[in-house]
Structures are given as C-alpha cells and as structure tokens.
Design an enzyme around this catalytic site. Structure first.
Site, PDB file in Angstrom:
ATOM      1  N   ARG A  59       0.858  -1.197   0.000  1.00 56.87           N
ATOM      2  CA  ARG A  59       0.000   0.000   0.000  1.00 56.87           C
ATOM      3  C   ARG A  59       0.890   1.243   0.000  1.00 56.87           C
ATOM      4  O   ARG A  59       1.422   1.645   1.031  1.00 56.87           O
ATOM      5  CB  ARG A  59      -0.906  -0.025   1.240  1.00 56.87           C
ATOM      6  CG  ARG A  59      -1.778   1.195   1.396  1.00 56.87           C
ATOM      7  CD  ARG A  59      -2.857   1.335   0.345  1.00 56.87           C
ATOM      8  NE  ARG A  59      -3.892   0.313   0.464  1.00 56.87           N
ATOM      9  CZ  ARG A  59      -4.688  -0.039  -0.557  1.00 56.87           C
ATOM     10  NH1 ARG A  59      -4.568   0.530  -1.746  1.00 56.87           N
ATOM     11  NH2 ARG A  59      -5.604  -0.969  -0.383  1.00 56.87           N
ATOM     12  N   HIS A 154       0.557   3.727 -10.658  1.00 60.56           N
ATOM     13  CA  HIS A 154      -0.409   4.197  -9.657  1.00 60.56           C
ATOM     14  C   HIS A 154       0.338   4.906  -8.514  1.00 60.56           C
ATOM     15  O   HIS A 154       0.423   4.393  -7.392  1.00 60.56           O
ATOM     16  CB  HIS A 154      -1.161   2.954  -9.159  1.00 60.56           C
ATOM     17  CG  HIS A 154      -2.324   3.165  -8.257  1.00 60.56           C
ATOM     18  ND1 HIS A 154      -2.290   3.956  -7.135  1.00 60.56           N
ATOM     19  CD2 HIS A 154      -3.569   2.659  -8.304  1.00 60.56           C
ATOM     20  CE1 HIS A 154      -3.462   3.908  -6.527  1.00 60.56           C
ATOM     21  NE2 HIS A 154      -4.254   3.131  -7.225  1.00 60.56           N
ATOM     22  N   ASP A 197     -12.280  10.412  -6.877  1.00 59.52           N
ATOM     23  CA  ASP A 197     -11.846   9.238  -7.650  1.00 59.52           C
ATOM     24  C   ASP A 197     -12.250   9.517  -9.107  1.00 59.52           C
ATOM     25  O   ASP A 197     -13.408   9.349  -9.476  1.00 59.52           O
ATOM     26  CB  ASP A 197     -12.538   7.976  -7.097  1.00 59.52           C
ATOM     27  CG  ASP A 197     -11.870   6.709  -7.587  1.00 59.52           C
ATOM     28  OD1 ASP A 197     -11.065   6.777  -8.533  1.00 59.52           O
ATOM     29  OD2 ASP A 197     -12.166   5.622  -7.021  1.00 59.52           O
ATOM     30  N   GLU A 254      -2.192   9.157 -10.983  1.00 56.18           N
ATOM     31  CA  GLU A 254      -1.801   7.925 -11.656  1.00 56.18           C
ATOM     32  C   GLU A 254      -1.671   8.157 -13.160  1.00 56.18           C
ATOM     33  O   GLU A 254      -2.614   8.605 -13.805  1.00 56.18           O
ATOM     34  CB  GLU A 254      -2.837   6.840 -11.358  1.00 56.18           C
ATOM     35  CG  GLU A 254      -3.102   6.706  -9.854  1.00 56.18           C
ATOM     36  CD  GLU A 254      -4.338   5.895  -9.517  1.00 56.18           C
ATOM     37  OE1 GLU A 254      -4.664   4.960 -10.272  1.00 56.18           O
ATOM     38  OE2 GLU A 254      -4.979   6.188  -8.499  1.00 56.18           O
TER      39      GLU A 254
HETATM   40  C1  BG6 Z   1      -7.511   3.759  -7.632  1.00 58.86           C
HETATM   41  C2  BG6 Z   1      -8.967   3.630  -7.921  1.00 58.86           C
HETATM   42  O1  BG6 Z   1      -6.807   3.747  -8.845  1.00 58.86           O
HETATM   43  O2  BG6 Z   1      -7.055   2.666  -6.842  1.00 58.86           O
HETATM   44  C3  BG6 Z   1      -9.730   3.544  -6.602  1.00 58.86           C
HETATM   45  O3  BG6 Z   1      -9.394   4.737  -8.692  1.00 58.86           O
HETATM   46  C4  BG6 Z   1      -9.175   2.397  -5.757  1.00 58.86           C
HETATM   47  O4  BG6 Z   1     -11.122   3.337  -6.858  1.00 58.86           O
HETATM   48  C5  BG6 Z   1      -7.676   2.610  -5.580  1.00 58.86           C
HETATM   49  O5  BG6 Z   1      -9.829   2.358  -4.506  1.00 58.86           O
HETATM   50  C6  BG6 Z   1      -6.960   1.561  -4.722  1.00 58.86           C
HETATM   51  O6  BG6 Z   1      -7.155   0.282  -5.207  1.00 58.86           O
HETATM   52  P1  BG6 Z   1      -6.537  -0.967  -4.447  1.00 58.86           P
HETATM   53  O7  BG6 Z   1      -6.944  -2.171  -5.251  1.00 58.86           O
HETATM   54  O8  BG6 Z   1      -5.048  -0.784  -4.420  1.00 58.86           O
HETATM   55  O9  BG6 Z   1      -7.115  -0.955  -3.054  1.00 58.86           O
END
Ligand code: BG6
Length: 278
Positions: A59, A154, A197, A254
């Site tokens: 994360r 991302h 978002d 992103e």
């Molecule tokens: C973003 C999305 O790119 O990623 C969000 O637009 C999403 O909707 C976020 O919650 C995180 O995703 P993940 O799968 O890493 O929890």
C-alpha cells in the site's frame, strides 16, 4: 550502489543509492516503494501499516496496474491486474554516473498469468533514479493475435496535509467521476475536501502537485489519461493496510491508459507508458 536486499520476513527488494537519490523496488510487482532525493523527505507515500507479503500489493509507492486498470468483469480476478502481485525478474542495474542509476525488471507470461489472461506478453519496467524519477513500463505483444490493455503507474505521493495541496494542469479536461459514473469537466485547479476518484481524459501537458513547501511535476508519455484519487474518511476505514487518518498524508496521481484510453497492440507491437516525476 545497487544492492539486492531482504526484509526479515524474506520479502526481497532492490535498493538503489547514488549521490542524488535513493530508491527501493520490490521483486514482487517491480513495486517501487521508496524514492527520496538526497537530504529530502520521501516523495512517495508508503503506508505505515503496509504488509510486505507475497500475493498482497504493497500500500503506497508505485503499484503497477496491468493488464487491466480497476475491476475485471470476472470478479474472481484481482483488481488492477496481476502485475503488482506477480514475482518479477531483475534484469540489470547500471550506475550511469555518480548521480544517476537505472534498474530494469521483467515479467514474462507464464502458466499462472495465462490462467488469468490468455495472451503471451513481455512486460518490462525500466526506472531511472536521479534527482528525477523516471518510470517506463513497456508492454510487448508476443502473441499471434492482438490484445487490449488498460494500465497505470499508480503513484502515491506523500503530502504535508491533503487540505494544503492543489493540482494544476487539468483545468478544462473532461473526466469520468468514478463515484457517480458521470462525465464532468474540470474547472480550475483540483483541491480536496471529500473523496475524489476521477479518470481525467485528453491529458497532454505537465501536472503540478503544489504543497505547502514543495511542488512536484509529473510528465507522462504514451498516456492521455490520469487518475486522481484520495479515499477520504469513510473509504479509508474500509481499505486494507491503511491507518484511519492516512488519507490526510497521501494523494494518488496515476499516469494511466484507462477508461477511453485503451491501448490495442497488434501481434509484435509494443507500447511504453512513461511517467517522469521531478
Ligand atoms: C484507484 C482507484 O486507482 O485505486 C480507486 O481509482 C481504488 O477506486 C484505488 O480504490 C486503490 O485500489 P486498491 O486495489 O489498491 O485498493
């Protein structure tokens, strides 16, 4: 210096240090989870409670969403694709000069990936680490039929406080609001006082993230879509590996090929998505 390292739990990563900057990139997902210029605060946000576990995306940092961005219609398949939870191969590291290093990682199709996505591909991530961070994600279609991809670098940026930041460079751009599924048009800079978002479209210029004491510039190539995301209070509570107040210190911008910006690769073709952060 480019060193192959392991966390106490065995999780492997490559550490890069030179006179201008340092970075850490996990073997799982070729996931860059740390980048800082010499004597500066890290540019990227990394959750204090992120798991470094096989099969789970870190994360923070720069997860690689590939070969699809977001959900797959087949809900049994992982959100944001499998690249970020696959084990990559470290191809090479180079010390170009005292202040510039580069590293290259590769993910090739294999029995596991073919079960989730039936195409033959080669995916390479090339990262240049200096006072600038440049990430190049190159997809090559080695199948004998075309395939389509959506994807994103991302990037989670670390900010002093979400209420202090604004994003310039997306004024008058159309976007899909992923919370309402409505098409909207951006007016002025982006500021944050609720969950955001959005998938911006037709993006061509530089984006500037302005914070209290610094500004970060983002320049993309091979991309005309940019996702801007902050989960705010309620969604953060539902998210994995995030403290309840974590949304205050992070913001994702992103560099993507998402929504209408789908890329079609004929057999033998390549596409490279590039994000330069400086
Ligand atoms: C973003 C999305 O790119 O990623 C969000 O637009 C999403 O909707 C976020 O919650 C995180 O995703 P993940 O799968 O890493 O929890």
């Amino acid at each position: 210096m480019i060193t192959h390292k392991k966390l106490p739990n065995g999780f492997e990563y490559i550490e890069v240090k030179n006179r201008a900057a340092e970075a850490k990139i996990a073997m799982q997902g070729a996931h860059l989870f740390h980048y800082a210029r010499a004597d500066e605060e890290p540019l990227l946000w990394l959750s204090e409670v992120s798991d470094f576990k096989l099969g789970k995306a870190i994360r923070g940092g720069v997860p690689l969403c590939w070969p699809w961005f977001g959900f797959n219609e087949d809900k049994s398949l992982p959100q944001h694709g499998f690249a970020r939870i696959s084990m990559w191969e470290f191809v090479c590291g180079k010390e170009i000069d005292e202040k510039t290093s580069s590293v290259t990682f590769r993910l090739s199709c294999n029995a596991e990936t073919l079960k989730m996505w039936s195409y033959r591909f080669e995916l390479k991530l090339h990262v240049v680490i200096s006072d600038k961070l440049v990430m190049e994600l190159k997809t090559t279609n080695i199948d004998d039929r075309e395939f389509k991809i959506t994807q994103a670098l991302h990037t989670y940026f670390k900010v002093s406080h979400i209420s202090h930041v604004n994003i310039e460079g997306l004024d008058k751009k159309p976007y899909l609001d992923a919370l309402t599924y409505k098409n909207e048009l951006q007016k002025g800079d982006i500021t944050f006082n609720e969950e955001v978002d959005r998938v911006y479209q037709e993006v061509d210029g530089e984006i500037v993230l302005r914070d209290k004491n610094r500004e970060i510039h983002i320049k993309n190539q091979g991309s005309s879509s940019v996702v801007v995301w902050n989960p705010w209070i309620e969604k953060t509570k539902r998210m994995s590996a995030m403290n309840e107040d974590a949304y205050e210190q992070m913001l994702c911008i992103e560099s993507a090929n998402a929504f209408d910006d789908v890329r079609v690769l004929e057999s033998g073709d390549s596409h490279t998505l590039v994000a330069a952060v400086f």
